[in-house]
Motif scaffolding. Structure first.
Motif, PDB file in Angstrom:
ATOM      1  N   TYR A  54       9.542  -0.378   1.448  1.00 31.79           N
ATOM      2  CA  TYR A  54       8.102  -0.423   1.188  1.00 31.79           C
ATOM      3  C   TYR A  54       7.582  -1.850   1.140  1.00 31.79           C
ATOM      4  O   TYR A  54       6.460  -2.138   1.541  1.00 31.79           O
ATOM      5  CB  TYR A  54       7.751   0.333  -0.093  1.00 31.79           C
ATOM      6  CG  TYR A  54       8.184  -0.328  -1.384  1.00 31.79           C
ATOM      7  CD1 TYR A  54       7.380  -1.284  -2.002  1.00 31.79           C
ATOM      8  CD2 TYR A  54       9.383   0.020  -1.999  1.00 31.79           C
ATOM      9  CE1 TYR A  54       7.770  -1.883  -3.187  1.00 31.79           C
ATOM     10  CE2 TYR A  54       9.770  -0.576  -3.177  1.00 31.79           C
ATOM     11  CZ  TYR A  54       8.970  -1.528  -3.770  1.00 31.79           C
ATOM     12  OH  TYR A  54       9.353  -2.116  -4.937  1.00 31.79           O
ATOM     13  N   ARG A  55       8.421  -2.782   0.648  1.00 31.26           N
ATOM     14  CA  ARG A  55       7.990  -4.181   0.599  1.00 31.26           C
ATOM     15  C   ARG A  55       7.991  -4.795   1.996  1.00 31.26           C
ATOM     16  O   ARG A  55       7.102  -5.568   2.348  1.00 31.26           O
ATOM     17  CB  ARG A  55       8.895  -4.983  -0.334  1.00 31.26           C
ATOM     18  CG  ARG A  55       8.365  -6.376  -0.653  1.00 31.26           C
ATOM     19  CD  ARG A  55       9.233  -7.068  -1.687  1.00 31.26           C
ATOM     20  NE  ARG A  55       9.289  -6.304  -2.924  1.00 31.26           N
ATOM     21  CZ  ARG A  55      10.228  -6.474  -3.861  1.00 31.26           C
ATOM     22  NH1 ARG A  55      11.208  -7.354  -3.675  1.00 31.26           N
ATOM     23  NH2 ARG A  55      10.204  -5.755  -4.965  1.00 31.26           N
ATOM     24  N   GLN A  90       4.964  -4.057   3.559  1.00 34.90           N
ATOM     25  CA  GLN A  90       3.849  -4.698   2.855  1.00 34.90           C
ATOM     26  C   GLN A  90       2.992  -3.677   2.106  1.00 34.90           C
ATOM     27  O   GLN A  90       1.764  -3.681   2.180  1.00 34.90           O
ATOM     28  CB  GLN A  90       2.989  -5.520   3.828  1.00 34.90           C
ATOM     29  CG  GLN A  90       3.771  -6.631   4.512  1.00 34.90           C
ATOM     30  CD  GLN A  90       2.927  -7.468   5.448  1.00 34.90           C
ATOM     31  OE1 GLN A  90       1.981  -6.991   6.056  1.00 34.90           O
ATOM     32  NE2 GLN A  90       3.282  -8.747   5.567  1.00 34.90           N
ATOM     33  N   MET A  91       3.675  -2.802   1.383  1.00 34.09           N
ATOM     34  CA  MET A  91       2.990  -1.777   0.607  1.00 34.09           C
ATOM     35  C   MET A  91       3.185  -2.032  -0.883  1.00 34.09           C
ATOM     36  O   MET A  91       4.258  -2.439  -1.315  1.00 34.09           O
ATOM     37  CB  MET A  91       3.519  -0.381   0.975  1.00 34.09           C
ATOM     38  CG  MET A  91       3.230   0.012   2.404  1.00 34.09           C
ATOM     39  SD  MET A  91       3.848   1.661   2.771  1.00 34.09           S
ATOM     40  CE  MET A  91       3.467   1.765   4.532  1.00 34.09           C
ATOM     41  N   ASN A  92       2.144  -1.760  -1.656  1.00 43.97           N
ATOM     42  CA  ASN A  92       2.153  -1.953  -3.094  1.00 43.97           C
ATOM     43  C   ASN A  92       2.272  -0.605  -3.782  1.00 43.97           C
ATOM     44  O   ASN A  92       1.448   0.277  -3.574  1.00 43.97           O
ATOM     45  CB  ASN A  92       0.864  -2.661  -3.535  1.00 43.97           C
ATOM     46  CG  ASN A  92       0.858  -2.973  -5.007  1.00 43.97           C
ATOM     47  OD1 ASN A  92       1.895  -2.972  -5.658  1.00 43.97           O
ATOM     48  ND2 ASN A  92      -0.309  -3.238  -5.547  1.00 43.97           N
ATOM     49  N   PHE A  93       3.292  -0.431  -4.621  1.00 47.95           N
ATOM     50  CA  PHE A  93       3.557   0.871  -5.219  1.00 47.95           C
ATOM     51  C   PHE A  93       2.667   1.140  -6.431  1.00 47.95           C
ATOM     52  O   PHE A  93       3.088   1.071  -7.582  1.00 47.95           O
ATOM     53  CB  PHE A  93       5.036   0.983  -5.592  1.00 47.95           C
ATOM     54  CG  PHE A  93       5.793   1.919  -4.699  1.00 47.95           C
ATOM     55  CD1 PHE A  93       6.303   3.112  -5.178  1.00 47.95           C
ATOM     56  CD2 PHE A  93       5.947   1.631  -3.354  1.00 47.95           C
ATOM     57  CE1 PHE A  93       6.974   3.983  -4.347  1.00 47.95           C
ATOM     58  CE2 PHE A  93       6.616   2.495  -2.522  1.00 47.95           C
ATOM     59  CZ  PHE A  93       7.133   3.679  -3.017  1.00 47.95           C
ATOM     60  N   THR A  94       1.416   1.447  -6.156  1.00 55.47           N
ATOM     61  CA  THR A  94       0.473   1.848  -7.197  1.00 55.47           C
ATOM     62  C   THR A  94      -0.339   3.036  -6.698  1.00 55.47           C
ATOM     63  O   THR A  94      -0.505   3.230  -5.501  1.00 55.47           O
ATOM     64  CB  THR A  94      -0.491   0.697  -7.545  1.00 55.47           C
ATOM     65  OG1 THR A  94      -1.210   0.298  -6.365  1.00 55.47           O
ATOM     66  CG2 THR A  94       0.263  -0.499  -8.101  1.00 55.47           C
ATOM     67  N   LYS A  95      -0.840   3.849  -7.638  1.00 55.05           N
ATOM     68  CA  LYS A  95      -1.695   4.989  -7.317  1.00 55.05           C
ATOM     69  C   LYS A  95      -1.062   5.898  -6.265  1.00 55.05           C
ATOM     70  O   LYS A  95      -1.631   6.172  -5.215  1.00 55.05           O
ATOM     71  CB  LYS A  95      -3.074   4.519  -6.843  1.00 55.05           C
ATOM     72  CG  LYS A  95      -3.840   3.733  -7.893  1.00 55.05           C
ATOM     73  CD  LYS A  95      -5.212   3.308  -7.385  1.00 55.05           C
ATOM     74  CE  LYS A  95      -5.965   2.524  -8.453  1.00 55.05           C
ATOM     75  NZ  LYS A  95      -7.297   2.069  -7.973  1.00 55.05           N
ATOM     76  N   ASN A 153       8.914   5.851   0.671  1.00 56.53           N
ATOM     77  CA  ASN A 153       8.632   4.427   0.832  1.00 56.53           C
ATOM     78  C   ASN A 153       7.268   4.165   1.461  1.00 56.53           C
ATOM     79  O   ASN A 153       6.775   3.043   1.410  1.00 56.53           O
ATOM     80  CB  ASN A 153       9.731   3.759   1.659  1.00 56.53           C
ATOM     81  CG  ASN A 153      10.895   3.284   0.832  1.00 56.53           C
ATOM     82  OD1 ASN A 153      10.905   2.170   0.319  1.00 56.53           O
ATOM     83  ND2 ASN A 153      11.891   4.145   0.665  1.00 56.53           N
ATOM     84  N   PRO A 173       2.438   4.731  -0.711  1.00 52.05           N
ATOM     85  CA  PRO A 173       1.215   4.009  -1.089  1.00 52.05           C
ATOM     86  C   PRO A 173       0.061   4.138  -0.098  1.00 52.05           C
ATOM     87  O   PRO A 173      -1.089   3.902  -0.487  1.00 52.05           O
ATOM     88  CB  PRO A 173       1.692   2.549  -1.191  1.00 52.05           C
ATOM     89  CG  PRO A 173       3.140   2.642  -1.510  1.00 52.05           C
ATOM     90  CD  PRO A 173       3.615   3.830  -0.735  1.00 52.05           C
TER      91      PRO A 173
END
Length: 345
Positions: A116-117, A120-125, A294, A297
């Protein structure tokens, strides 16, 4: 050189799994691995689906035939690797998906970061995943639901009269429902069911009509007070544009579209056209489910309950907490492959 390996398993469901297209008690699946050196190994998965004429034996035969060319590929970019596979084994989307997922898993490990990083993804919501209730008698479906308390359920139906199943289930929970018809309804039946589905707390209806009935779907969309999601009508990238006038959203399956690489493009196209995006599964184990997790987000909805429906698994790395899917945080997909199947509960 890449080190390519493959493993086949027949994973047992907790309950016989019935949808409009048939019943199965086991899920055949192919696991592939791509390695560089002794420590860096990426994994991917593709399940066999009879109504898409995909078998593990066929995927394995194609893999054996092209093994040498795949192993000689220099993996420097997963997207370029997908294009290589797309031309090497055209039309083999399920196998391409397994190899593409393994390529992304391996490349993220090379870069020493979770997938996921790398994306370039942010693990929120994050969206929650549902738990699917296959078609069965009302008593057995209620029993399954009570054995698996969950914040959201997907209910499979195979005919208009199955509205009675939904009524029965509604009497035992206040959780939101999703309904998946897998192409089983006629236009007039779907039209009549829509108002009652809304009253019963159904948040969306998935693939009510046959995938060829585009004009009818466009009319149904205009009539519907709940969102309609495409599944069988949206297989590959070129299908996204066709869904705009007929559906409110699309359900992307990695195996059907050919992996993470085309799924990223499909999500981008859907966002441009205003379509909601869901990603689902084809009853994959933790490996296939982790690939979707993954990407959570950037999704509006998620359906990755394969590891919940299966009594057996082949890997660890995902946990399910009341609909919330948590990944391990390890590099790549974040999974650990056991090399054998084990009881998951």
């Amino acid at each position: 050189m890449l080190q390519l390996k493959s493993y086949s398993f027949d994973l047992e469901f907790e309950y016989p799994f019935t949808i409009a297209k048939g019943t199965k008690t086991h899920q055949p699946t192919l696991i592939v691995s791509l390695g560089v050196g002794p420590r860096l190994v990426g994994f991917g998965e593709a399940t066999a689906i009879s109504y898409y004429n995909v078998t593990v034996e066929h995927m394995q035969a194609v893999l054996d035939e092209k093994r040498g060319m795949i192993e000689r590929y220099a993996l420097t970019d997963p997207m370029r690797f997908w294009h290589f596979l797309h031309h090497l084994i055209p039309g083999e989307n399920f196998l391409i998906a397994a190899l593409d997922i393994a390529g992304w898993d391996l490349f993220a490990q090379i870069r020493r970061m979770p997938l996921y990083r790398l994306l370039q993804m942010n693990f929120t919501k994050l969206p929650v995943t549902d738990y699917t209730l296959g078609i069965d008698t009302p008593e057995k479906m209620v029993a399954k639901m009570q054995a698996h308390p969950w914040p959201m359920y997907k209910i499979k139906i195979g005919k208009a009269d199955d509205i009675d199943l939904i009524r029965t289930l509604r009497g035992h929970t206040e959780a939101p429902f999703r309904v998946d018809a897998n192409e089983a309804l006629a236009f007039d039946d779907a039209k009549k069911l829509l108002p009652e589905l809304k009253e019963l707390g159904v948040t969306f209806l998935e693939q009510p009509l046959a995938k060829t009935e585009w004009d009818a779907m466009k009319e149904l969309k205009q009539l519907s007070s709940i969102p309609l999601f495409a599944d069988e009508s949206c297989v590959e990238e070129h299908d996204v544009a066709k869904c705009v006038d007929a559906f409110h959203g699309i359900n992307i399956k990695l195996t059907k579209c050919g992996g993470i690489t085309p799924a990223i493009r499909m999500i981008g196209e859907a966002r441009k056209t205003g379509l909601k995006v869901m990603m689902g599964s084809m009853n994959e184990s933790t490996i296939g489910a982790a690939a979707v997790a993954n990407m959570a987000p950037v999704l509006d909805e998620m359906d990755i309950d394969g590891p919940l429906l299966l009594k057996e698994n082949v890997a660890e790395g995902l946990t399910y907490d009341n609909g919330v899917v948590k990944i391990s945080g390890r590099e790549g997909l974040g999974i650990r492959f056991w090399g054998e199947k084990k009881l998951s509960r």
